[in-house]
Each structure stands twice: as structure tokens, then as C-alpha cells.
Design an enzyme around this catalytic site. Structure first.
Site, PDB file in Angstrom:
ATOM      1  N   SER A 145       0.871  -1.184   0.000  1.00 16.02           N
ATOM      2  CA  SER A 145       0.000   0.000   0.000  1.00 16.02           C
ATOM      3  C   SER A 145       0.904   1.229   0.000  1.00 16.02           C
ATOM      4  O   SER A 145       2.079   1.136   0.386  1.00 16.02           O
ATOM      5  CB  SER A 145      -0.842   0.000   1.278  1.00 16.02           C
ATOM      6  OG  SER A 145      -1.487   1.247   1.456  1.00 16.02           O
ATOM      7  N   TYR A 158      -2.629  -1.104  10.400  1.00 12.93           N
ATOM      8  CA  TYR A 158      -2.513  -1.240   8.944  1.00 12.93           C
ATOM      9  C   TYR A 158      -1.160  -0.705   8.454  1.00 12.93           C
ATOM     10  O   TYR A 158      -0.455  -1.354   7.682  1.00 12.93           O
ATOM     11  CB  TYR A 158      -3.670  -0.491   8.279  1.00 12.93           C
ATOM     12  CG  TYR A 158      -3.804  -0.694   6.790  1.00 12.93           C
ATOM     13  CD1 TYR A 158      -4.557  -1.745   6.282  1.00 12.93           C
ATOM     14  CD2 TYR A 158      -3.193   0.166   5.886  1.00 12.93           C
ATOM     15  CE1 TYR A 158      -4.704  -1.932   4.911  1.00 12.93           C
ATOM     16  CE2 TYR A 158      -3.329  -0.002   4.518  1.00 12.93           C
ATOM     17  CZ  TYR A 158      -4.091  -1.056   4.036  1.00 12.93           C
ATOM     18  OH  TYR A 158      -4.223  -1.225   2.677  1.00 12.93           O
TER      19      TYR A 158
HETATM   20  P1  NAD Z   1     -11.437  -6.262  -0.192  1.00 14.34           P
HETATM   21  O1  NAD Z   1     -12.066  -6.099   1.135  1.00 14.34           O
HETATM   22  O2  NAD Z   1     -12.242  -6.020  -1.424  1.00 14.34           O
HETATM   23  O3  NAD Z   1     -10.777  -7.706  -0.326  1.00 14.34           O
HETATM   24  C1  NAD Z   1     -10.074  -8.300   0.735  1.00 14.34           C
HETATM   25  C2  NAD Z   1      -9.960  -9.773   0.477  1.00 14.34           C
HETATM   26  O4  NAD Z   1      -9.278 -10.368   1.604  1.00 14.34           O
HETATM   27  C3  NAD Z   1     -11.325 -10.472   0.373  1.00 14.34           C
HETATM   28  O5  NAD Z   1     -11.275 -11.496  -0.605  1.00 14.34           O
HETATM   29  C4  NAD Z   1     -11.491 -11.090   1.762  1.00 14.34           C
HETATM   30  O6  NAD Z   1     -12.327 -12.236   1.786  1.00 14.34           O
HETATM   31  C5  NAD Z   1     -10.049 -11.481   2.054  1.00 14.34           C
HETATM   32  N1  NAD Z   1      -9.845 -11.735   3.478  1.00 14.34           N
HETATM   33  C6  NAD Z   1     -10.080 -10.929   4.532  1.00 14.34           C
HETATM   34  N2  NAD Z   1      -9.825 -11.580   5.682  1.00 14.34           N
HETATM   35  C7  NAD Z   1      -9.424 -12.826   5.340  1.00 14.34           C
HETATM   36  C8  NAD Z   1      -9.034 -13.984   6.077  1.00 14.34           C
HETATM   37  N3  NAD Z   1      -8.992 -13.995   7.419  1.00 14.34           N
HETATM   38  N4  NAD Z   1      -8.697 -15.090   5.382  1.00 14.34           N
HETATM   39  C9  NAD Z   1      -8.743 -15.120   4.029  1.00 14.34           C
HETATM   40  N5  NAD Z   1      -9.108 -14.057   3.281  1.00 14.34           N
HETATM   41  C10 NAD Z   1      -9.431 -12.929   3.939  1.00 14.34           C
HETATM   42  O7  NAD Z   1     -10.164  -5.286  -0.161  1.00 14.34           O
HETATM   43  P2  NAD Z   1      -9.202  -4.714  -1.292  1.00 14.34           P
HETATM   44  O8  NAD Z   1      -9.331  -3.244  -1.252  1.00 14.34           O
HETATM   45  O9  NAD Z   1      -9.351  -5.425  -2.571  1.00 14.34           O
HETATM   46  O10 NAD Z   1      -7.781  -5.045  -0.644  1.00 14.34           O
HETATM   47  C11 NAD Z   1      -6.903  -6.030  -1.137  1.00 14.34           C
HETATM   48  C12 NAD Z   1      -5.481  -5.692  -0.706  1.00 14.34           C
HETATM   49  O11 NAD Z   1      -5.095  -4.450  -1.294  1.00 14.34           O
HETATM   50  C13 NAD Z   1      -5.318  -5.520   0.808  1.00 14.34           C
HETATM   51  O12 NAD Z   1      -4.093  -6.073   1.225  1.00 14.34           O
HETATM   52  C14 NAD Z   1      -5.296  -4.025   0.974  1.00 14.34           C
HETATM   53  O13 NAD Z   1      -4.609  -3.626   2.115  1.00 14.34           O
HETATM   54  C15 NAD Z   1      -4.588  -3.607  -0.291  1.00 14.34           C
HETATM   55  N6  NAD Z   1      -4.800  -2.222  -0.669  1.00 14.34           N
HETATM   56  C16 NAD Z   1      -6.047  -1.752  -0.942  1.00 14.34           C
HETATM   57  C17 NAD Z   1      -6.211  -0.423  -1.296  1.00 14.34           C
HETATM   58  C18 NAD Z   1      -7.541   0.154  -1.622  1.00 14.34           C
HETATM   59  O14 NAD Z   1      -7.631   1.385  -1.762  1.00 14.34           O
HETATM   60  N7  NAD Z   1      -8.584  -0.639  -1.788  1.00 14.34           N
HETATM   61  C19 NAD Z   1      -5.091   0.421  -1.346  1.00 14.34           C
HETATM   62  C20 NAD Z   1      -3.838  -0.090  -1.052  1.00 14.34           C
HETATM   63  C21 NAD Z   1      -3.706  -1.417  -0.720  1.00 14.34           C
END
Ligand code: NAD
Length: 263
Positions: A145, A158
Site C-alpha cells: 500500500s 494497517y
Molecule cells: P477487499 O475487502 O475487497 O478484499 C479483501 C480480500 O481479503 C477479500 O477477498 C477477503 O475475503 C479477504 N480476506 C479478509 N480476511 C481474510 C481472512 N482472514 N482469510 C482469508 N481471506 C481474507 O479489499 P481490497 O481493497 O481489494 O484489498 C486487497 C489488498 O489491497 C489488501 O491487502 C489491501 O490492504 C490492499 N490495498 C487496498 C487499497 C484500496 O484502496 N482498496 C489500497 C492499497 C492497498
């Protein structure tokens, strides 16, 4: 044209939603066999799995490992290798968020975020590296991130976990460099997924402002482009990193944040 990842095997953690699902789909489109992982309604997950397999004509499986459980994470990797005989790509993507001032930050949320956002990448990487070293080729991509590089208030767990992911990325990259295995971190800015949508309400509460103000003055305030990062922008970078052209990109953090961390 032959898809660029034909016969490759890829695991994407947290791929039942958001960024993980988009990255899994981009690799399926390029012919990779995919192992999905993540939480959710079993019927919806099965529909996603079957839909991807049918659309791209590739083998797509699902492993329900809970990313807080080391044994289940190890099993996800070992059972994938058993089923397919190889593992080419591991994308450590699963992540959760909790927004709170430090003095009120619930300890159980700290423990959960460190487990899912950081320790799960350690467990999966630990299991994947011996296989990739033996193959003399592998790609590990950690979805970190902008918060792996800079902080924001109210996100202690985080930000700590994502900074940790970068340390893990660099360390393992050095250990695997002579084995054709690269380890890199993609550092997205804000992407409009369920994880971010949930934060809008939480940030409004923590800061005592409206949700509109959070969108305008908090979320996109950090991003000079004033636009969310898209799934296609992230999958384009992932496909480069896992390609032969990406072989010398190793141990690094690649920002896809519209200029956020240039400030
Ligand atoms: P999201 O909530 O859409 O997806 C998260 C995924 O993680 C889901 O499939 C969920 O089921 C899974 N998950 C959560 N807890 C779990 C567990 N205990 N066991 C197995 N799976 C689990 O979120 P996203 O925004 O797509 O985030 C994905 C990654 O990208 C994360 O690591 C997040 O930190 C990172 N990220 C997101 C953003 C953003 O703006 N959305 C920015 C930077 C980084």
C-alpha cells in the site's frame, strides 16, 4: 496469440473480492491456472470460480484458508503444489483495515490486522519459496500500500503491517535472487473496493465529519490525480512483474498511487 501465462500456476490470497479478484482474473485471461482464496458466501465464491474457469478456459480452484491460521495457509500452498505439480506465482493480497485513534484501538483488531496483512504473507512465502527455488523460477508479489511508505493517522495496525510487508519483501528478495525468484511489493493508493468503502464511514466517525467530506478531503486529498487507482492499472503492473521482462525487478516497492507518495 498464446496467452503469456499459459500453464503457469498462481495463488492469489484474498481473491474473492476487490483487487485480489481483479488480479486473479487478469492472470486467468493470460492462461494461468488459478487458486482463489478468501472469505464469503460459498455459493457466490463457487459462481466466481466457475465463471472464471468457463470464461477463460483455465483450471480455477478455491482454497478456503483463513489468513489468520498458519496451518491453513501452509496447506493452501502445499495442496496447490500437490494438485498442479508446480507454483509459479504467489500474490499475497488478503488484507483488512480498522480505523481508530491509537488510545481506543482494540487489541484484537491490531492482532487480526497483523495476522492477515503481514503474517499471512510470511507463512505463504515460507511455504512457496522452496518450491520456486527448486523450479529455478518464481514470482512473489505482495500487495502492500502507499501506507507501506507513509502513514496516515488512525491506522496504526494497517500502516505497521504494510511497512512490515515491505521489510519481508526486501529480505526474501535477497534470499531468492540467485534462484530466478523475484519478490516485489505493489503499493497502491486508493482503489474503490469494499475495503475503502467501509473506511469512508469509519473515517467520518473517527474525524467527526461527513462521508462526503471524507471522500473529498481525506481519501482523494492524498492522491494528486484526484482519481481512484483502477484494477486495470494494478493488473498491468502485476503482469509485467510476473513476465520474463520483470526478471531484474526485485526487492522493490512499486507505487501506483497517482503521485501520493511523491509529496
Ligand atoms: P477487499 O475487502 O475487497 O478484499 C479483501 C480480500 O481479503 C477479500 O477477498 C477477503 O475475503 C479477504 N480476506 C479478509 N480476511 C481474510 C481472512 N482472514 N482469510 C482469508 N481471506 C481474507 O479489499 P481490497 O481493497 O481489494 O484489498 C486487497 C489488498 O489491497 C489488501 O491487502 C489491501 O490492504 C490492499 N490495498 C487496498 C487499497 C484500496 O484502496 N482498496 C489500497 C492499497 C492497498
Amino acid at each position: 496469440m498464446t496467452p503469456s501465462l499459459k500453464d503457469h500456476v498462481a495463488i492469489v490470497t484474498g481473491s474473492t473480492s476487490g483487487i485480489g479478484l481483479a488480479l486473479a482474473e487478469a492472470m486467468a485471461e493470460q492462461g494461468a491456472r488459478i487458486v482463489l482464496n478468501g472469505l464469503g458466501d460459498p455459493e457466490k465464491i463457487e459462481a466466481t470460480r466457475a465463471g472464471l474457469a468457463e470464461k477463460y478456459g483455465v483450471d480455477v480452484r478455491y482454497h478456503g484458508a483463513d489468513m489468520t491460521k498458519p496451518d491453513q495457509i501452509t496447506d493452501m500452498v502445499t495442496s496447490t503444489v500437490k494438485a498442479f505439480g508446480r507454483l509459479d506465482i504467489l500474490v499475497n493480497n488478503a488484507g483488512v483495515q480498522h480505523v481508530s485513534p491509537i488510545e481506543d484501538f482494540p487489541t484484537e483488531n491490531w492482532d487480526q490486522i497483523i495476522a492477515i496483512n503481514l503474517s499471512s504473507a510470511f507463512h505463504a512465502t515460507k511455504a512457496a519459496v522452496p518450491v520456486m527455488k527448486t523450479q529455478k523460477r518464481g514470482r512473489i508479489v505482495n500487495i502492500a500500500s502507499a501506507h507501506a511508505l507513509v502513514a496516515s493517522p488512525f491506522k496504526a495496525a494497517y500502516v505497521a503491517a504494510k511497512h512490515g510487508v515491505l521489510g519481508l519483501t526486501k529480505t526474501v528478495a535477497l534470499e531468492t535472487a540467485t534462484f530466478g525468484v523475484t519478490v516485489n511489493a505493489i503499493c497502491p493508493g486508493y482503489v474503490k473496493t469494499p475495503l475503502v468503502e467501509a473506511q469512508i464511514a469509519d473515517q467520518a466517525k473517527a474525524r467527526g465529519i461527513s462521508e462526503d467530506e471524507v471522500m473529498r478531503n481525506v481519501i482523494l486529498a492524498a492522491q494528486p490525480t484526484k482519481a481512484f487507482v483502477t484494477f486495470d492499472q494494478l493488473s498491468g503492473l502485476l503482469l509485467y512483474l510476473v513476465s520474463d521482462a520483470g526478471a531484474s525487478v526485485n526487492g522493490t516497492a512499486l507505487s501506483v498511487d497517482g503521485g501520493w507518495t511523491a509529496q
